[in-house]
Write a protein that holds these residues in place. Structure first.
Motif, PDB file in Angstrom:
ATOM      1  N   GLU A  78       4.547  -6.223   3.541  1.00  0.00           N
ATOM      2  CA  GLU A  78       4.519  -5.666   1.647  1.00  0.00           C
ATOM      3  C   GLU A  78       3.034  -5.525   1.680  1.00  0.00           C
ATOM      4  OE1 GLU A  78       6.853  -6.224   0.448  1.00  0.00           O
ATOM      5  OE2 GLU A  78       9.212  -6.218   1.686  1.00  0.00           O
ATOM      6  N   LEU A  79       2.249  -5.657   2.162  1.00  0.00           N
ATOM      7  CA  LEU A  79       0.533  -6.155   1.696  1.00  0.00           C
ATOM      8  C   LEU A  79       0.531  -4.154   1.660  1.00  0.00           C
ATOM      9  CD1 LEU A  79      -1.594  -8.748   3.125  1.00  0.00           C
ATOM     10  CD2 LEU A  79      -0.656  -8.269   0.921  1.00  0.00           C
ATOM     11  N   ASP A  80       0.116  -3.564   2.352  1.00  0.00           N
ATOM     12  CA  ASP A  80      -0.201  -2.313   2.294  1.00  0.00           C
ATOM     13  C   ASP A  80       1.116  -1.498   1.279  1.00  0.00           C
ATOM     14  OD1 ASP A  80      -2.108  -2.127   4.146  1.00  0.00           O
ATOM     15  OD2 ASP A  80      -0.432  -1.695   5.685  1.00  0.00           O
ATOM     16  N   ALA A  81       2.161  -2.287   0.738  1.00  0.00           N
ATOM     17  CA  ALA A  81       3.345  -1.330   0.157  1.00  0.00           C
ATOM     18  C   ALA A  81       3.001  -1.292  -1.148  1.00  0.00           C
ATOM     19  CB  ALA A  81       4.590  -2.203  -0.111  1.00  0.00           C
ATOM     20  N   ILE A  82       2.040  -2.238  -1.848  1.00  0.00           N
ATOM     21  CA  ILE A  82       1.870  -2.966  -3.454  1.00  0.00           C
ATOM     22  C   ILE A  82      -0.191  -2.361  -3.033  1.00  0.00           C
ATOM     23  CG2 ILE A  82       3.106  -4.203  -4.312  1.00  0.00           C
ATOM     24  CD1 ILE A  82       1.249  -5.861  -3.516  1.00  0.00           C
ATOM     25  N   SER A  83      -0.600  -2.197  -1.901  1.00  0.00           N
ATOM     26  CA  SER A  83      -2.057  -2.113  -2.580  1.00  0.00           C
ATOM     27  C   SER A  83      -2.764  -0.891  -2.726  1.00  0.00           C
ATOM     28  CB  SER A  83      -2.692  -1.427  -1.061  1.00  0.00           C
ATOM     29  OG  SER A  83      -2.540   0.362  -0.171  1.00  0.00           O
ATOM     30  N   ILE A  84      -3.852  -1.498  -4.027  1.00  0.00           N
ATOM     31  CA  ILE A  84      -4.428   0.047  -4.764  1.00  0.00           C
ATOM     32  C   ILE A  84      -5.778   0.135  -4.189  1.00  0.00           C
ATOM     33  CG2 ILE A  84      -4.848   0.464  -6.739  1.00  0.00           C
ATOM     34  CD1 ILE A  84      -2.960  -1.414  -8.050  1.00  0.00           C
ATOM     35  N   PRO A  90      -3.424   3.428  -3.388  1.00  0.00           N
ATOM     36  CA  PRO A  90      -1.805   3.641  -2.351  1.00  0.00           C
ATOM     37  C   PRO A  90      -2.285   4.218  -1.276  1.00  0.00           C
ATOM     38  CG  PRO A  90      -1.491   4.382  -4.450  1.00  0.00           C
ATOM     39  CD  PRO A  90      -3.237   4.298  -5.275  1.00  0.00           C
ATOM     40  N   LYS A  91      -1.904   3.750   0.043  1.00  0.00           N
ATOM     41  CA  LYS A  91      -2.019   4.484   1.469  1.00  0.00           C
ATOM     42  C   LYS A  91      -0.636   4.995   1.197  1.00  0.00           C
ATOM     43  CE  LYS A  91      -4.189  -0.238   2.718  1.00  0.00           C
ATOM     44  NZ  LYS A  91      -4.290  -0.976   3.896  1.00  0.00           N
ATOM     45  N   PHE A  92      -1.414   6.327   2.003  1.00  0.00           N
ATOM     46  CA  PHE A  92      -0.086   7.646   2.139  1.00  0.00           C
ATOM     47  C   PHE A  92       0.152   7.336   3.316  1.00  0.00           C
ATOM     48  CE2 PHE A  92       1.436  12.157   2.396  1.00  0.00           C
ATOM     49  CZ  PHE A  92       1.955  11.754   1.519  1.00  0.00           C
ATOM     50  N   LEU A  93      -0.681   7.753   4.571  1.00  0.00           N
ATOM     51  CA  LEU A  93      -0.512   8.318   5.367  1.00  0.00           C
ATOM     52  C   LEU A  93      -1.149   7.073   6.447  1.00  0.00           C
ATOM     53  CD1 LEU A  93      -0.663  11.701   6.445  1.00  0.00           C
ATOM     54  CD2 LEU A  93       1.337  10.506   6.275  1.00  0.00           C
ATOM     55  N   PHE A  94      -2.437   6.661   6.413  1.00  0.00           N
ATOM     56  CA  PHE A  94      -3.547   5.787   7.123  1.00  0.00           C
ATOM     57  C   PHE A  94      -3.132   3.857   6.909  1.00  0.00           C
ATOM     58  CE2 PHE A  94      -5.285   9.856   6.059  1.00  0.00           C
ATOM     59  CZ  PHE A  94      -5.200  10.253   7.432  1.00  0.00           C
ATOM     60  N   PHE A  95      -2.436   3.792   7.372  1.00  0.00           N
ATOM     61  CA  PHE A  95      -1.335   2.485   7.145  1.00  0.00           C
ATOM     62  C   PHE A  95      -0.849   1.797   9.064  1.00  0.00           C
ATOM     63  CE2 PHE A  95       2.225   5.005   5.215  1.00  0.00           C
ATOM     64  CZ  PHE A  95       3.103   4.375   6.671  1.00  0.00           C
ATOM     65  N   ILE A 110      11.596  10.716  -2.646  1.00  0.00           N
ATOM     66  CA  ILE A 110      12.569  10.198  -1.980  1.00  0.00           C
ATOM     67  C   ILE A 110      11.426   9.915  -0.244  1.00  0.00           C
ATOM     68  CG2 ILE A 110      14.260  11.249   0.163  1.00  0.00           C
ATOM     69  CD1 ILE A 110      14.907  12.111  -1.918  1.00  0.00           C
ATOM     70  N   LEU A 111      10.242  10.643  -0.122  1.00  0.00           N
ATOM     71  CA  LEU A 111       9.524  10.721   0.596  1.00  0.00           C
ATOM     72  C   LEU A 111       8.413   9.196   0.655  1.00  0.00           C
ATOM     73  CD1 LEU A 111       7.577  11.928   3.189  1.00  0.00           C
ATOM     74  CD2 LEU A 111       6.222  13.425   1.412  1.00  0.00           C
ATOM     75  N   TRP A 112       8.192   8.845  -0.290  1.00  0.00           N
ATOM     76  CA  TRP A 112       7.149   7.773  -0.908  1.00  0.00           C
ATOM     77  C   TRP A 112       7.886   6.457  -0.118  1.00  0.00           C
ATOM     78  CZ3 TRP A 112       2.324   6.859  -0.613  1.00  0.00           C
ATOM     79  CH2 TRP A 112       1.840   6.178  -1.408  1.00  0.00           C
ATOM     80  N   THR A 113       8.891   6.422  -0.582  1.00  0.00           N
ATOM     81  CA  THR A 113      10.164   5.771  -0.167  1.00  0.00           C
ATOM     82  C   THR A 113      10.352   5.077   1.300  1.00  0.00           C
ATOM     83  OG1 THR A 113      11.296   6.140  -2.382  1.00  0.00           O
ATOM     84  CG2 THR A 113      12.466   4.680  -0.455  1.00  0.00           C
TER      85      THR A 113
END
Length: 276
Positions: free
Chosen positions: A39-45, A47-52, A28-31
């Motif tokens: 959209e680019l940050d959402a599929i980045s590898i 993954p970006k947790f907080l720094f975006f 839920i937190l990740w959602t």
């Protein structure tokens, strides 16, 4: 020494509970975090947790594409409507089984509970044909009926458990004072069972709100609730994860808030029969 060991064990159990709780809550937190990404940050590898780059453009975009409040109102109607109809049937049924049991009462309760174990897809064809023939497809009334029926066993079980805790002597005293069945239900039983009825209402609202199988199959536009709102952001062109996450966050936000403020009543209602 014994007290020190007990304290360490208590701290360890608390830490373990927090870890398990965070693991359960992490999707839920990740959602929620993804809903504020591009959209680019959402599929980045990786993954970006907080720094975006935080943005609210997804919430603006989905409101422009779909009318969120129309779906929200349908969810509210379905949850409250199915709960009201369910209580109208479940309270008399639970009252009868709790205070006038027969040799088959336990069998009936177990049979009702066993219906929850049946895969929903097993009833798909007859339900769809009935809805089509009676003109109930994509109607609030039809969905309220189906949600009321699938949640009725849980409502009856919870109310039955609460009613069994009420001393029969109180009801017999009311009967000796001349109370008829209506007064017995409304003026004696209902006030004493208010905590149990409130927990049952909360649980049924949550179950109806989260139902997706039937709501997606039996609705298209007019009666579509928030589950259909989320599904509408999955397209043949692909999944737009940031917008999908924003839609999911808006869909689960009301029920998360209700669950947070009523968690004690819900836990008590769900565990009441187990600790009896």
């Amino acid at each position: 020494m014994a007290r020190a060991i007990s304290t360490r064990r208590k701290i360890g159990m608390t830490a373990l509970a927090w870890v398990v709780g965070l693991l359960i809550f992490f999707p839920i937190l990740w959602t929620i975090l993804t809903s504020f990404k591009s959209e680019l940050d959402a599929i980045s590898i990786p993954p970006k947790f907080l720094f975006f780059d935080w943005t609210t453009e997804n919430y603006v975009a989905i409101q422009e594409q779909r009318n969120y409040f129309a779906f929200l109102m349908n969810s509210i109607y379905l949850a409250l409507g199915s709960t009201f109809v369910g209580l109208c049937f479940a309270i008399p049924a639970a009252w009868a089984m709790a205070f006038s049991p027969t040799r088959r009462t336990k069998d009936v309760l177990l049979w009702m509970l066993s219906t929850k174990m049946m895969p929903a897809v097993g009833a798909l064809v007859p339900v769809t044909i009935l809805f089509r023939n009676f003109g109930l497809l994509d109607t609030r009334f039809g969905l309220i009926m189906i949600l009321f029926l699938i949640n009725l066993p849980i409502i009856v079980w919870m109310l039955y458990t609460y009613f069994k805790e009420i001393p029969v002597d109180i009801l017999e005293a009311a009967r000796m004072d001349g109370a008829n069945l209506r007064k017995e239900l409304t003026q004696v039983l209902a006030p004493m069972a208010i905590p149990g009825i409130a927990s049952t209402i909360l649980l049924n609202v949550i179950l109806a709100w989260n139902e997706a199988f039937w709501t997606l199959l039996l609705t298209t536009t007019d009666a579509a609730p928030l589950s259909a709102f989320i599904a509408s952001f999955s397209s043949p062109q692909g999944n737009f994860y940031a917008k999908l996450s924003a839609a999911s966050t808006l869909a689960i936000a009301p029920i998360l808030i209700i669950g947070w403020f009523s968690q004690k009543q819900l836990v008590r209602g769900l565990t009441f029969g187990a600790v009896k």
